[in-house]
Design a protein around this motif. Structure first.
Motif, PDB file in Angstrom:
ATOM      1  N   MET A   8       1.050  -1.424   0.064  1.00 44.79           N
ATOM      2  CA  MET A   8      -0.186  -0.194  -0.307  1.00 44.79           C
ATOM      3  C   MET A   8       1.215   1.888   0.106  1.00 44.79           C
ATOM      4  O   MET A   8       1.873   1.197   0.421  1.00 44.79           O
ATOM      5  CB  MET A   8      -1.204   0.006   1.376  1.00 44.79           C
ATOM      6  N   SER A   9       0.232   2.243  -0.518  1.00 45.69           N
ATOM      7  CA  SER A   9       1.004   3.577  -0.773  1.00 45.69           C
ATOM      8  C   SER A   9       0.198   4.039   0.545  1.00 45.69           C
ATOM      9  O   SER A   9      -0.532   3.770   1.071  1.00 45.69           O
ATOM     10  CB  SER A   9       0.127   3.847  -1.696  1.00 45.69           C
ATOM     11  N   TYR A  10       1.312   4.904   1.106  1.00 46.59           N
ATOM     12  CA  TYR A  10       0.059   6.714   2.181  1.00 46.59           C
ATOM     13  C   TYR A  10      -0.865   7.434   1.195  1.00 46.59           C
ATOM     14  O   TYR A  10      -1.758   7.451   2.538  1.00 46.59           O
ATOM     15  CB  TYR A  10       1.324   7.626   2.258  1.00 46.59           C
ATOM     16  N   ARG A  11      -1.035   6.999   0.289  1.00 44.68           N
ATOM     17  CA  ARG A  11      -2.474   7.767   0.361  1.00 44.68           C
ATOM     18  C   ARG A  11      -3.553   6.798   0.062  1.00 44.68           C
ATOM     19  O   ARG A  11      -4.256   7.257   0.614  1.00 44.68           O
ATOM     20  CB  ARG A  11      -2.648   7.872  -1.690  1.00 44.68           C
ATOM     21  N   ASP A  12      -3.312   5.291  -0.969  1.00 43.32           N
ATOM     22  CA  ASP A  12      -3.998   3.874   0.007  1.00 43.32           C
ATOM     23  C   ASP A  12      -4.662   3.684   1.067  1.00 43.32           C
ATOM     24  O   ASP A  12      -5.539   3.325   1.662  1.00 43.32           O
ATOM     25  CB  ASP A  12      -3.415   2.634  -0.647  1.00 43.32           C
TER      26      ASP A  12
END
Length: 456
Positions: free
Chosen positions: A279-283
């Motif tokens: 996961m990305s920080y945005r996710d």
């Protein structure tokens, strides 16, 4: 030579070990530092003639017992949950023991056997708990000796970034275990008493109920309530006191912004997230927001929490890069709290030239000869560098001083204990002053509990 075994060579151990090594020649000491990382232990010893570094895994029962048996006194700087096995060894081999951690039920259960054997198990002798106990009891005992009646006791402590290193919008960096910061306040409501009325703040409201304070010479701060202030009434002999409150210090504005994470659920440590490593920080941020095929993550968050785009809180969130689609969490099966910790460590880790700062303040209200009086007692300590931090000094030096005084027979009362008696706190506080750990005390007008001084 008398052998001191220090188990654990983490960040808080630097000042402790250096103090003992500096005293080793005059006090006839051999300092053995054991850690799972031999390199970490060697770094703390720094080739000192009276120091020995060993590899010591606390779960290796044979090695642990051998090390404890060979010592005259044992200092455990391990995580609190690991003290008990060391403590049992100390009982079996008749060794004194010192820790900076709270007294657990398991540790307390050893009290009678420890007393019978004439041993001293000194706990809660770091900063908080530790210096807070000693400095509070010194003033409380003085007030009681003057036949005054305690009306109010409030105590606040914070590990902060020093002003010269304060370069982010949150006015905060990690100066101790980041995980403890992320999980702060969880596990039950904050409980305290104000003007004879019991108060309880549930976790989801904790960071909107802050108290403001001014620490002499260091500016304005806010504090949120610690989990259980009520138990300190009996510890400090203040069972009938109308006001008892203990809190954690932050710079003003921190708690309101931190409350964003609480309300979203990002500080939850009770479940794991599938596919978290990819996961990305945005996710991660989007996990806690409603689905929308058209609205952006930013818009959804602002709308959900009613944050205006020109609000400083929005700038604080942007500074943490929580909407970045390219940065990855990189931790498998992580809880939300662990994922948040990873993101915060990117921004809040002390840099090489940064310094930390410890701030502590006690407020004592009392009735003397029919007149209400109030004392403010404040402590500010700034770290030297990344090794001898303010946190390492204020945690490690009381541990070290207590260790030597127990070894030298200056502290004699046996049992599982914390440092609330004159026998313990007077000599330790006096010596701490030599290291710049000194409270500034002033008499101020009696204010009592001021509801206008509380946010929310």
């Amino acid at each position: 030579m008398r052998k001191v075994l220090v188990i654990g060579a983490g960040r808080s151990s630097s000042s402790l070990i250096t103090y003992l090594l500096n005293k080793s020649s005059t006090e006839n000491l051999n300092i053995v530092v054991g850690d799972v990382s031999l390199e970490a232990a060697q770094e703390r010893i720094n080739n000192h003639a009276n120091g020995v570094a060993i590899t010591l895994d606390v779960f290796n029962e044979a090695a642990r017992k051998e090390a404890v048996k060979a010592a005259d006194i044992v200092v455990s700087m391990l995580p609190a949950r690991f003290h008990i096995e060391v403590a049992k060894d100390c009982v079996n081999y008749n060794k004194h023991m010192v820790t900076a951690s709270y007294i657990s039920k398991e540790m307390q259960a050893l009290n009678e056997e420890v007393k019978t054997k004439g041993l001293i198990f000194m706990n809660e002798i770091g900063l908080d708990p530790g210096i807070d106990h000693m400095s509070a009891m010194q003033v409380i005992d003085r007030i009681n000796e003057n036949d005054a009646k305690m009306l109010l006791f409030e105590s606040f402590t914070g590990g902060l970034v020093a002003p010269e290193s304060d370069d982010n919008l949150w006015n905060y960096k990690f100066t101790w275990n980041p995980r403890n910061v992320v999980l702060a306040g969880q596990g039950g409501a904050a409980m305290f008493i104000q003007e004879g009325t019991y108060k309880y703040i549930p976790y989801h409201k904790l960071f909107r109920r802050t108290e403001f304070l001014t620490v002499n010479g260091s500016g304005k701060f806010e504090a949120y309530a610690n989990r259980d202030s009520l138990k300190y009434r009996s510890i400090y002999g203040l069972d009938d006191i109308p006001t008892m409150y203990r809190g954690t210090i932050r710079k003003i504005g921190f708690s309101r912004a931190w409350n964003v994470f609480v309300q979203l659920g990002m500080t939850d440590d009770s479940y794991t997230i599938e596919n978290s490593e990819h996961m990305s920080y945005r996710d991660f941020t989007n996990l806690f927001l409603a689905y929308s095929p058209s609205d952006s993550v930013e818009l959804k968050l602002r709308s959900y929490l009613k944050i205006d785009q020109d609000d400083i809180m929005w700038d604080k969130l942007l500074e943490l890069d929580i909407f970045n689609p390219n940065k990855k969490i990189g931790i498998a099966n992580a809880t939300p709290a662990k994922m948040l910790q990873k993101i915060l460590m990117d921004s809040w880790t002390l840099q090489e030239d940064d310094k930390d700062m410890i701030v502590m303040q006690h407020i004592f209200g009392y009735l003397y000869n029919g007149e209400k009086k109030q004392i403010e007692s404040s402590l500010v300590v700034v770290g030297d560098d990344q090794i001898y931090t303010a946190m390492a000094k204020t945690v490690g030096l009381p541990v070290a001083i207590a260790t030597l005084k127990i070894l030298n027979g200056e502290i004699r009362t046996p049992g599982v204990q914390l440092p609330i008696t004159k026998e313990v706190y007077e000599p330790i506080l006096k010596e701490l002053e030599e290291y710049g750990i000194k409270f500034e005390e002033r008499q101020v007008p009696y204010l009592g509990y001021n509801p206008h001084n509380v946010n929310g």
